[in-house]
Design a protein around this motif. Structure first.
Motif, PDB file in Angstrom:
ATOM      1  N   ARG A 237      63.748 -27.748  40.913  1.00 50.75           N
ATOM      2  CA  ARG A 237      62.768 -28.537  41.663  1.00 50.75           C
ATOM      3  C   ARG A 237      62.722 -29.948  41.073  1.00 50.75           C
ATOM      4  O   ARG A 237      62.957 -30.137  39.883  1.00 50.75           O
ATOM      5  CB  ARG A 237      61.364 -27.923  41.583  1.00 50.75           C
ATOM      6  CG  ARG A 237      61.297 -26.458  41.970  1.00 50.75           C
ATOM      7  CD  ARG A 237      59.879 -25.901  41.772  1.00 50.75           C
ATOM      8  NE  ARG A 237      59.886 -24.447  41.740  1.00 50.75           N
ATOM      9  CZ  ARG A 237      60.070 -23.723  40.640  1.00 50.75           C
ATOM     10  NH1 ARG A 237      60.230 -24.329  39.468  1.00 50.75           N
ATOM     11  NH2 ARG A 237      60.065 -22.408  40.696  1.00 50.75           N
TER      12      ARG A 237
ATOM     13  N   GLU B  96      52.538 -27.415  39.201  1.00 44.23           N
ATOM     14  CA  GLU B  96      52.967 -26.104  38.717  1.00 44.23           C
ATOM     15  C   GLU B  96      52.434 -25.003  39.636  1.00 44.23           C
ATOM     16  O   GLU B  96      53.149 -24.036  39.945  1.00 44.23           O
ATOM     17  CB  GLU B  96      52.491 -25.880  37.281  1.00 44.23           C
ATOM     18  CG  GLU B  96      53.043 -24.604  36.669  1.00 44.23           C
ATOM     19  CD  GLU B  96      52.803 -24.496  35.179  1.00 44.23           C
ATOM     20  OE1 GLU B  96      53.247 -23.491  34.581  1.00 44.23           O
ATOM     21  OE2 GLU B  96      52.179 -25.409  34.595  1.00 44.23           O
TER      22      GLU B  96
ATOM     23  N   ALA C  29      59.862 -28.485  36.929  1.00 45.13           N
ATOM     24  CA  ALA C  29      60.496 -29.499  37.777  1.00 45.13           C
ATOM     25  C   ALA C  29      60.804 -30.730  36.942  1.00 45.13           C
ATOM     26  O   ALA C  29      60.092 -31.040  35.989  1.00 45.13           O
ATOM     27  CB  ALA C  29      59.583 -29.874  38.946  1.00 45.13           C
TER      28      ALA C  29
ATOM     29  N   ALA D 166      54.484 -25.063  42.774  1.00 45.27           N
ATOM     30  CA  ALA D 166      55.833 -24.519  42.642  1.00 45.27           C
ATOM     31  C   ALA D 166      55.876 -23.044  43.003  1.00 45.27           C
ATOM     32  O   ALA D 166      56.829 -22.562  43.637  1.00 45.27           O
ATOM     33  CB  ALA D 166      56.342 -24.726  41.214  1.00 45.27           C
TER      34      ALA D 166
ATOM     35  N   THR E  63      62.426 -28.502  46.516  1.00 45.10           N
ATOM     36  CA  THR E  63      63.270 -27.496  45.879  1.00 45.10           C
ATOM     37  C   THR E  63      64.742 -27.775  46.169  1.00 45.10           C
ATOM     38  O   THR E  63      65.101 -28.460  47.136  1.00 45.10           O
ATOM     39  CB  THR E  63      62.939 -26.084  46.375  1.00 45.10           C
ATOM     40  OG1 THR E  63      63.227 -26.006  47.770  1.00 45.10           O
ATOM     41  CG2 THR E  63      61.486 -25.740  46.116  1.00 45.10           C
TER      42      THR E  63
END
Length: 419
Positions: free
Chosen positions: A196, A215, A98, A218, A256
């Protein structure tokens, strides 16, 4: 004699020619004078028109000012890209988890503290989380501060459109902030094409496991479409209300691209029944006492927030229980095992129970009364209390026990019958 006649004829011709030329120049001079007079008349008319419409001058001056600032912004961005080689950095690196964008405006000292907090834990994950600073406006100190870091990319948003509030008395600043958010997220999702984006503000410090936390989140976002975003913040994350850095029960959140595709056109809240994943112990700390919110809630709710100081190995933890189908059962089991309490003096009753408790509220006023007794956040947003899941607000009391404040329809939403 003939010679005298020729001389006379030549003299007469010369005089006629001279007269003709003088007449022609006189006509030209007259035309020029007339044209000059017309020009002067038009100039006076223009001056009179400008004098009667001074706002035109202001408008032209404002356009020139905007153009100059836009040129300055473009020069700054180009220099920054050339300096840091962002394009090659992103292309050559692994696919980022991201982008991290810090939303800034005019607080250079706050911004420096936030950047330094991020960079403290960033070097090992730099390829996974490229950092951007998005500045709203043209504060020179903020621009200079942001461009002084090689580890990040600078963006600038300039907005001169007048603000029209939906309701009287609303703060214009919040509308400007919303415009800045939309612009920055559009830039990162559509221009830079990130999947993201993690949004931070310029008055935050992050926890040691901030990047690992996101992470892990995600992966949840990709697998479970019922999750709207991953948050690092708990409004009831004050030291006296939290305990477990591993437990999942606003400010610093990951979104997202598909979700932004839905939100960007209207910039309106549109949950569609989706939930935010948030931690019990915050992964960000808000130190911004001075800002657009005018310090609202800072002393009571923000200053006492506990920032996680434990390095959690998120890669080794199975977070599948947070998927919608599993989490409803997980959360329902916790709630069913909590002891129900009724009546008045709820804090004292809670103190006398060993283990989790649940307290039912009937409406907003009743919830606010109970929340006030315990000292948690009383505010509602869009018809529900802050941090609520299915209308249930959970926090710690006396370090370990959980208190569940249960809404009038919460048990039904959770599929709990005859608890």
């Amino acid at each position: 004699r003939y010679l005298l006649i020729l001389v006379a004829i030549a003299f007469i011709y010369t005089q006629v020619k001279l007269f003709s030329t003088q007449s022609e120049y006189a006509d030209r001079v007259a035309d020029a004078v007339e044209a000059e007079n017309q020009c002067r008349s038009q100039l006076r008319l223009l001056i009179d028109q400008i004098g009667t419409h001074p706002e035109n001058i202001v408008g032209l001056e404002e356009k020139v000012k905007r153009q100059e600032q836009e040129c300055e912004r473009l020069r700054a961005v180009v220099q920054d890209l050339e300096k840091k080689g962002v394009r090659s950095l992103i292309q050559d690196a692994q696919v980022p988890v991201a982008a991290v964008v810090i939303m800034a405006c005019n607080r250079a000292d706050y911004l420096e503290r936030t950047i330094n907090s991020i960079l403290k834990y960033h070097s090992s994950v730099a390829m996974k989380f490229p950092i951007f600073v998005s500045q709203d406006g043209s504060n020179a100190d903020v621009r200079t501060k942001a461009m002084g870091y090689d580890q990040l990319t600078y963006m600038q948003h300039l907005d001169y459109e007048p603000v029209v509030t939906e309701r009287p008395g609303e703060l214009i600043a919040y509308y400007k902030i919303a415009r800045h958010y939309k612009w920055a997220l559009d830039q990162l999702f559509y221009k830079h094409n990130f999947d993201r984006v993690i949004i931070l503000e310029d008055d935050m410090e992050i926890a040691p496991d901030f990047f690992d936390y996101f992470e892990a989140g995600a992966d949840l976002l990709d697998k479970d479409k019922s999750i709207m975003a991953i948050s690092s913040w708990n409004d009831n994350g004050q030291k006296q209300f939290v305990r477990d850095p591993y437990f999942f029960p606003g400010l610093g959140w990951m979104l997202t691209k598909p979700t932004w595709d839905e939100l960007s056109p209207k910039l309106k809240q549109n949950h569609k029944g989706r939930q935010f994943i948030r931690p019990e112990v915050c992964r960000t700390y808000n130190f911004g006492e001075h800002g657009s919110s005018l310090g609202q809630f800072f002393q009571q709710y923000l200053k006492p927030i506990k920032l996680n100081d434990v390095q959690v190995d998120w890669k080794s933890i199975d977070l599948s229980y947070l998927m919608e189908d599993k989490f409803v059962k997980h959360f329902s089991d916790l709630l069913k095992n909590a002891k129900p309490l009724f009546g008045n003096d709820l804090v004292s009753k809670t103190n006398n129970v060993n283990g989790d408790v649940r307290i039912h509220y009937t409406d907003q006023s009743h919830f606010e009364n109970i929340a006030r007794q315990f000292g948690i956040f009383e505010e509602w947003k869009d018809g529900v209390p802050r941090t609520a899941y299915k209308g249930v607000v959970v926090f710690r009391h006396q370090t370990s026990k959980r208190v569940f404040l249960v809404g009038p329809n919460s048990l039904q939403q959770l599929g709990i019958q005859n608890p």
